[in-house]
Design an enzyme around this catalytic site. Structure first.
Site, PDB file in Angstrom:
ATOM      1  N   LYS A  59       0.849  -1.198   0.000  1.00  0.00           N
ATOM      2  CA  LYS A  59       0.000   0.000   0.000  1.00  0.00           C
ATOM      3  C   LYS A  59       0.877   1.238   0.000  1.00  0.00           C
ATOM      4  CE  LYS A  59      -3.930   1.822   2.717  1.00  0.00           C
ATOM      5  NZ  LYS A  59      -4.768   1.589   3.901  1.00  0.00           N
ATOM      6  N   SER A 154      -9.566   1.531   3.437  1.00  0.00           N
ATOM      7  CA  SER A 154      -8.823   2.316   2.479  1.00  0.00           C
ATOM      8  C   SER A 154      -7.781   1.520   1.690  1.00  0.00           C
ATOM      9  CB  SER A 154      -8.110   3.470   3.183  1.00  0.00           C
ATOM     10  OG  SER A 154      -7.254   2.957   4.163  1.00  0.00           O
ATOM     11  N   SER A 178      -9.531  -0.730   7.664  1.00  0.00           N
ATOM     12  CA  SER A 178      -9.053  -0.496   6.303  1.00  0.00           C
ATOM     13  C   SER A 178      -8.436  -1.682   5.598  1.00  0.00           C
ATOM     14  CB  SER A 178      -8.032   0.654   6.307  1.00  0.00           C
ATOM     15  OG  SER A 178      -8.679   1.854   6.654  1.00  0.00           O
TER      16      SER A 178
END
Lengths: 507, 437
Positions: A59, A154, A178
């Protein structure tokens, strides 16, 4: 085991025209370089480690040395990290191949992966046979492209990457859900480890007291492997525990009769789809029939968790974002009148309104006159929420079983009807308490919804009892036999594809 | 260590906080400090002051230590007004600092300077810091206020940019004067930050702190509470390398300056003010002790040579004790010659002057070269004395008439004749004997 062929196949899939906007920019050179490095090593029979040659995506809020780290924000566009986050370094030390940095909501704030500066992430299941068969276009002029669904967030890019076979595993982060939320929507395993087990050094912080690096994989065994490579004390992170961590292999549990599964009644939250409610019930029955003890339990302070989370999260965000002033790195505005005005302009230009909103809220709560009322109060409520779990686990319950999300993935056009704050408040309800209490939790893909989209269920375990948690999750995974995604060939509707991509990100 | 040395209560659990504000030299937008519970509180610092600049009259004063806290340093801003820009040096940003907060128990620049000086010596003795102000290792901000006796404390100003002990006293005294004048003229004192301008010798308003800043203090989430142990609370199975045991440290504290001074006075019979000067110069006490060990001369006499001759020479040439061209060995050697009465003290001073040149000659060599040995032959000396007596009838008569001071002239003449190589005490004795007989 050197999956050269496998890695090559995955690399081809990754470089196919961006369907998911999952990976940011081509790190292909880096990936190719490392892959051939791994290939050179293996004939000599000396793999670097357990992950040698395995492609992994990370990420984009983890620092990666020499590689751009943007947090999907204008503030860090072009920022090249000078160092590797500890978890990234550990992966590389084990021989993993960094395939790319994945898209997210800006600074990990959001539950859709729709509010990043590079645009939204598309759920690979949008292009699956299972979804397409079930979806009916509202009118014949509407292209099938426009009802693509979100990944959740996210860590949407990471979830999409694993889901679409782009990589073997991916790193996400989990502050309020997330990692687990997009895992559920994309049909992959999403593990949130106990706070303090895995180092946060190099993870650009959102809420220091709740953030953890998250692990996304295709199956529970893989999650255990990744966990084994990443867990352990880091002197660079004073919030990691000192105890030695011993990596483990998961046993194949056959007898669940000694297990006690708790079903927290408060997790029958408003807005929970009847589909998921039914699935949750079915899962409980599954355990019961197999001989486990299944009991209803209560976590009475669950309903305060949203507000409590909001206060604590925004307060820490306001603090953590103070470092972005344009002076030392990242975006700097052209405003030159004074340092103050440069700061103000830089931060206005660099942050989207979600981030700015949270900073303003957080600063409000931290004002001297508000500190006791909000921040201290919220910390006390947090303690109560954490104690709910302590009490339940002390009463003999081993694992809690809850839904992960309120429903399956929404179409993008529908999701953006409400603002980020509203969505986050709605979607985080089932996941954020585990962050407040620091407990380990995992999403296990369970079944497909009526719309042909993945639905997952969540297991929450005791602090640092990942082995027990994952063992139970693995048993469950075996029982439900979640179907593999059937991705169709990428069709050559080039102009249509890009046209719709553009309109999707502008809306 | 510093907390223990300053008689503080050590908080076995202290916490870290974030103090938020935006400034170019604060890269994180916040400073980590200990606002809620610092590591040490409620201590005291004793220091000595000379009354009316007389070293012989020293008085002991005490200043209370409010707290000691750990915090991060910021970077440094260098303002370039000509180019309207600010240069930011972040090299020291984030480095750990110890802030010692004193209560307003001092009344003037001199007291503050003496207190800070003593603190500096303590820090150096402990090894906590080298505390050299010029290098920025010790930074001092002064908070100054004035009030009439019996009235509550006045509004205080904070004075920054003080770069030496001397400027500390100057800045404080200037600020006291300024405040008094301001109030006597009917003005008010603003709670502001002022900078000391060393060139002009005055304080000027600094940062525009409009109203009070809200620092939005928040507990530092990345640093758990700092836990210290003592012998009682230390768990049995704890890895000793991972914890701090206050009692263990306390046992190993070195002698603090005040203790060292006392020991010097007791052991060597020197005066308290002497011990002050010895500890005030880096390395001087060790030099003194080293000389005493190597010479038969009594410490009470040695101290004179150290404090007057050696120290003044070093000061004149801006040298530290370590840089002295005369080692303790050489000086001890010289003093031994003096003690054995092989040379006079005048001669000794001459030899010392030669030794300063650092040409590697021993005292004995210099004595021989310059023919400075005292005349050992008593007979020869008697003869010279006699010769002088014979050649100065007037002076002799004056002495016999009851003016003993004229004797000094005769002594001087003998010295001249012997080229300074006669022991004046002996000469005096001989002359007196001759004149009385």
């Amino acid at each position: 085991m050197v999956p050269r062929g496998v890695a090559a196949r995955w690399r081809r899939a990754a470089t196919a025209p961006g369907k998911g906007q999952g990976s940011l920019g081509g790190r292909e050179e880096a990936a190719a370089g490392r892959e051939s490095h791994a290939a050179c090593l293996s004939p000599a029979g000396q793999p670097l480690g357990i992950l040698d040659g395995i492609p992994i995506a990370v990420k984009d809020n983890f620092n990666t040395a020499g590689i751009e780290t943007t947090c999907a924000s204008n503030m860090l566009k072009g920022y090249i990290s000078p160092y590797n986050a500890t978890v990234v370094q550990k992966l590389l030390d084990q021989g993993a191949v960094l395939l790319g940095k994945t898209n997210l909501d800006e600074f990990a704030m959001g539950s859709g992966s729709t509010d990043g500066v590079f645009g939204p992430v598309r759920n690979p299941w949008s292009y699956s046979k299972q979804y397409k068969e079930k979806s009916v276009p509202k009118s014949h002029s509407e292209d099938k492209e426009s009802n693509w669904v979100i990944t959740g967030g996210s860590s949407g890019g990471s979830a999409a990457a694993v889901s679409s076979f782009t990589c073997f595993a991916a790193l996400g982060s989990d502050t309020g859900g997330s990692t687990r939320n997009p895992a559920a929507h994309c049909g992959v395993v999403g593990l949130k480890p106990t706070y303090g087990l895995i180092s946060r050094h190099g993870l650009i912080p959102l809420v220091n007291s709740m953030d953890v690096p998250g692990i996304l994989t295709r199956c529970v065994d893989d999650a255990a492997v990744l966990l084994g490579s990443l867990a352990g004390h880091d002197p660079k992170d004073s919030t990691t525990i000192q105890d030695d961590f011993k990596p483990f292999e998961l046993p194949n549990l056959t007898d669940v009769s000694k297990l006690s599964i708790g079903i927290p009644k408060e997790y029958h939250a408003p807005g929970l789809s009847s589909e998921i409610l039914a699935l949750w019930s079915k899962a409980a029955d599954l355990f019961r029939k197999a001989g486990a003890k299944v009991v209803e339990v209560s976590l009475p302070h669950t309903r305060y968790s949203i507000v409590c989370y909001h206060v604590l999260c925004t307060a820490e965000v306001a603090s953590n974002m103070a470092r972005f002033d344009g002076l030392e790195y990242g975006h700097r505005s052209d405003m030159k009148d004074s340092t103050e005005s440069m700061y103000a302009a830089t931060r206005r230009e660099g942050f989207n309104d979600v981030v700015r909103g949270r900073i303003l809220s957080g600063n409000y709560f931290l004002l001297k006159q508000n500190y006791e009322k909000y921040f201290v109060k919220a910390q006390k409520v947090r303690r109560l929420i954490a104690n709910d779990f302590v009490k339940v686990f002390r009463s003999g319950v081993d694992i809690l079983l809850t839904p992960t999300t309120l429903s399956d993935a929404a179409p993008y056009t529908e999701f953006i009807q409400e603002d980020n704050r509203t969505r986050s408040a709605q979607d985080d309800i089932l996941t954020q308490a585990a962050n407040m209490a620091g407990l380990p939790a995992i999403n296990v893909p369970t079944a497909l919804s009526e719309r042909g989209l993945p639905v997952g269920l969540q297991f929450i375990g005791r602090s640092f009892q990942e082995k027990q948690l994952l063992t139970v999750a693995k048993w469950f995974e075996k029982q439900v036999q979640f179907p593999m995604i059937q991705l169709e060939e990428v069709k050559k509707h080039d102009s249509d594809v890009f046209h719709h991509q553009k309109s999707a990100s502008l809306s | 260590m510093t907390g223990l040395a300053l008689n503080c209560s050590i908080n076995k659990k202290s916490l870290f906080d974030r103090k938020h504000y935006f400034y170019a030299d604060l890269p994180a937008g916040y400073q980590i400090t200990q606002q809620r519970v610092p590591i040490a509180v409620n201590g005291s610092l004793s220091y000595s002051l000379c009354i009316d600049n007389k070293m012989s009259q020293m008085v002991t004063k005490t200043v209370r230590i409010k707290q000691i806290q750990l915090e991060q340093d910021s970077g440094k801003s260098l303002h370039d007004d000509t180019r309207s820009q600010t240069l930011v040096d972040l090299n020291r940003a984030g480095v750990g600092l110890m802030e010692v907060v004193m209560e307003p128990d001092m009344c003037c620049g001199e007291e503050a300077a003496a207190a800070v000086r003593e603190l500096q010596l303590i820090l150096q003795t402990l090894g906590s810091s080298q505390a050299v102000m010029a290098e920025g290792q010790l930074r001092v901000d002064a908070n100054v206020s004035v009030h009439h006796p019996g009235e509550p404390y006045g509004v205080r100003t904070e004075v920054k940019n003080i770069n030496s002990m001397r400027f500390l006293a100057k800045a404080i005294d200037y600020e006291i004067q300024r405040q008094i004048e301001e109030l006597e003229n009917g003005g008010t004192i603003l709670n502001e930050t002022r900078a000391f301008d060393s060139k002009l010798g005055c304080t000027v308003p600094m940062r525009d702190k409009e109203g009070q800043q809200d620092y939005r203090f928040m507990p530092e989430p990345n640093l758990p509470p700092l836990i210290l142990y003592d012998a009682k609370s230390l768990p049995a199975n704890m890895n000793h390398q991972q914890v701090i045991n206050i009692d263990w440290i306390h046992e190993r504290l070195p002698d603090l300056p005040s203790v060292k001074r006392k020991k010097l006075v007791e052991q060597y019979g020197i005066l308290p003010e002497h011990s002050f000067t010895l500890l005030n110069e880096d390395g001087l006490a060790e030099f003194f002790e080293s000389v005493v060990k190597q010479t038969q001369m009594k410490p009470k006499k040695v101290i004179g040579w150290i404090l007057k001759d050696l120290l003044s020479y070093l000061k004149q040439h801006s040298l530290t004790v370590k840089e002295s061209p005369v080692s303790s060995f050489l000086l001890a050697d010289l003093l031994n010659l003096l003690e054995k009465k092989e040379i006079s003290s005048t001669a000794a001073k001459q030899v010392l002057a030669e030794l300063w040149k650092g040409e590697g000659k021993t005292p004995l060599e210099i004595v021989k070269e310059q023919k400075l040995e005292l005349l050992q032959d008593q007979k020869e000396l008697e003869q010279i004395c006699q010769a002088v007596i014979d050649g100065h009838e007037n002076e002799v008569m004056a002495i016999k008439a009851g003016n003993p001071k004229v004797l000094n002239k005769l002594i001087g003449l003998v010295q001249k004749k012997t080229q300074g190589r006669s022991n004046p005490v002996l000469v005096k004795q001989l002359l007196e004997k001759k004149l009385s007989g």
